[in-house]
Design an enzyme around this catalytic site. Structure first.
Site, PDB file in Angstrom:
ATOM      1  N   ASP A   1       0.880  -1.181   0.094  1.00  0.00           N
ATOM      2  CA  ASP A   1       0.095   0.019  -0.098  1.00  0.00           C
ATOM      3  C   ASP A   1       0.876   1.236   0.128  1.00  0.00           C
ATOM      4  O   ASP A   1       1.592   1.372   0.745  1.00  0.00           O
ATOM      5  CB  ASP A   1      -0.938  -0.060   1.284  1.00  0.00           C
ATOM      6  N   HIS A   2       0.882   2.145  -0.790  1.00  0.00           N
ATOM      7  CA  HIS A   2       1.325   3.572  -0.942  1.00  0.00           C
ATOM      8  C   HIS A   2       2.719   3.306  -0.997  1.00  0.00           C
ATOM      9  O   HIS A   2       3.696   4.061  -0.264  1.00  0.00           O
ATOM     10  CB  HIS A   2       0.851   4.196   0.112  1.00  0.00           C
TER      11      HIS A   2
ATOM     12  N   GLY B   1      -7.508   7.854   8.235  1.00  0.00           N
ATOM     13  CA  GLY B   1      -7.660   7.899   9.587  1.00  0.00           C
ATOM     14  C   GLY B   1      -9.378   8.148   9.709  1.00  0.00           C
ATOM     15  O   GLY B   1     -10.056   7.915   8.881  1.00  0.00           O
TER      16      GLY B   1
ATOM     17  N   ILE C   1      -9.170  -0.416   4.396  1.00  0.00           N
ATOM     18  CA  ILE C   1      -9.854  -0.124   5.600  1.00  0.00           C
ATOM     19  C   ILE C   1      -8.569  -0.527   6.642  1.00  0.00           C
ATOM     20  O   ILE C   1      -8.059  -1.242   6.591  1.00  0.00           O
ATOM     21  CB  ILE C   1     -10.740  -1.099   6.268  1.00  0.00           C
TER      22      ILE C   1
ATOM     23  N   HIS D   1      -9.352   4.878  -1.202  1.00  0.00           N
ATOM     24  CA  HIS D   1      -8.387   4.889  -0.237  1.00  0.00           C
ATOM     25  C   HIS D   1      -9.410   5.611   0.892  1.00  0.00           C
ATOM     26  O   HIS D   1     -10.213   6.382   0.798  1.00  0.00           O
ATOM     27  CB  HIS D   1      -7.152   5.428  -0.391  1.00  0.00           C
ATOM     28  N   GLY D   2      -8.829   5.620   2.494  1.00  0.00           N
ATOM     29  CA  GLY D   2      -9.512   6.309   3.293  1.00  0.00           C
ATOM     30  C   GLY D   2     -10.888   5.868   3.667  1.00  0.00           C
ATOM     31  O   GLY D   2     -11.958   6.506   3.713  1.00  0.00           O
TER      32      GLY D   2
END
Length: 286
Positions: free
Chosen positions: A80-81, A179, A231, A208-209
């Site tokens: 991820d990222h 977040g 998640i 995302h998020g």
């Protein structure tokens, strides 16, 4: 079984569901995701941020691969990222079946060039690639970062990006944030942007998020081509809330008596998200 992102997302549009990508940070979270997937016969994506990769170290993924390869449920092991080719290469060497290269903060042409190079490297060894266009917000309570002012994905640019890079999935920015949102902030996702992108590209889209957003908006996003939803915070919040509750009243120091309840708290969130995404029981499609 451990499969590629392409394979796990292949039936999502036709059958109108999305698969949760759950950010794990240690063996307890691996257990939560894998055990809940097996209990409910649900496909799942195990997602690792580079900072989490640093924490668990490369050797950890021998255990993750062993656990998922022997499972009858379909899993993906996903970076991820990833922020660099070095992040991507490290993940591939550890046996990841999917990687994300996040060039979203770069100028557009640099993002295209970086993503295209990662696609070339990853596809050569059968690994799927996720790119990102636009920026994800941040609430200030997540280590995954983000920006204070979201740059929404331009639908026409998304079409060009997919064509020129050859990515397998595309993370889009429609107003989500990493977040958990503060109580005075109410997110409103820009569904018209998502709808336009979905009409222009045929690959699965990624949100995302995904934590802390209204359920109705998430469910609608699934109908508009989102096949993967990330998640992290909701699951980790439940886990550590239960851990803090136990440690505030007990003087235990053995992990085997402290962690079972937090794992179950995380599993409850995972199960609820799977139900929201429509993926519960969908392992029968693989």
């Amino acid at each position: 079984m451990l499969i590629s992102m392409n394979d796990i997302l292949q039936p999502t549009r036709e059958h109108r569901f999305a698969i949760g990508a759950f950010n794990v940070a240690d063996g307890c979270f691996i257990r939560a995701v894998v055990e809940e997937a097996e209990a409910t016969r649900t496909p799942a994506i195990i997602s690792i941020h580079p900072s989490e990769h640093d924490f668990v170290t490369d050797a950890f993924f021998a255990y993750v691969r062993e656990r998922t390869l022997k499972s009858p449920m379909p899993f993906v092991l996903h970076l991820d990222h990833g922020a660099s080719i070095e992040h991507v290469q490290r993940a591939i060497q550890c046996g990841f079946t999917s990687v994300m290269i996040d060039g979203s903060l770069l100028p557009y042409e640099e993002n295209v060039a970086l993503t295209r190079e990662v696609v070339r490297l990853a596809h050569a060894v059968g690994v799927s690639v996720e790119g990102e266009l636009g920026t994800i917000g941040q609430t200030g309570n997540s280590v995954e970062g983000g920006v204070s002012k979201v740059t929404y994905t331009d639908p026409a640019q998304a079409q060009d990006f997919v064509t020129r890079t050859g990515v397998d999935t595309l993370a889009v920015a429609i107003g989500t944030a990493h977040g958990i949102y503060p109580k005075d902030v109410k997110p409103a996702l820009q569904m018209h942007i998502l709808r336009d992108i979905s009409q222009r590209v045929s690959i699965p889209l990624v949100l995302h998020g995904g934590s802390s957003n209204p359920d109705a908006e998430i469910a609608e996003a699934v109908t508009l081509g989102v096949g993967k939803i990330n998640i992290s915070s909701d699951m980790k919040f439940a886990y550590f809330q239960k851990a803090r509750e136990i440690l505030s009243r007990e003087s235990w120091w053995d992990p085997n008596v402290i962690y079972p309840e937090p794992i179950m708290a995380a599993r409850e969130v995972i199960r609820n998200k799977m139900a929201l995404f429509g993926s519960l029981g969908k392992a029968s499609l693989y």
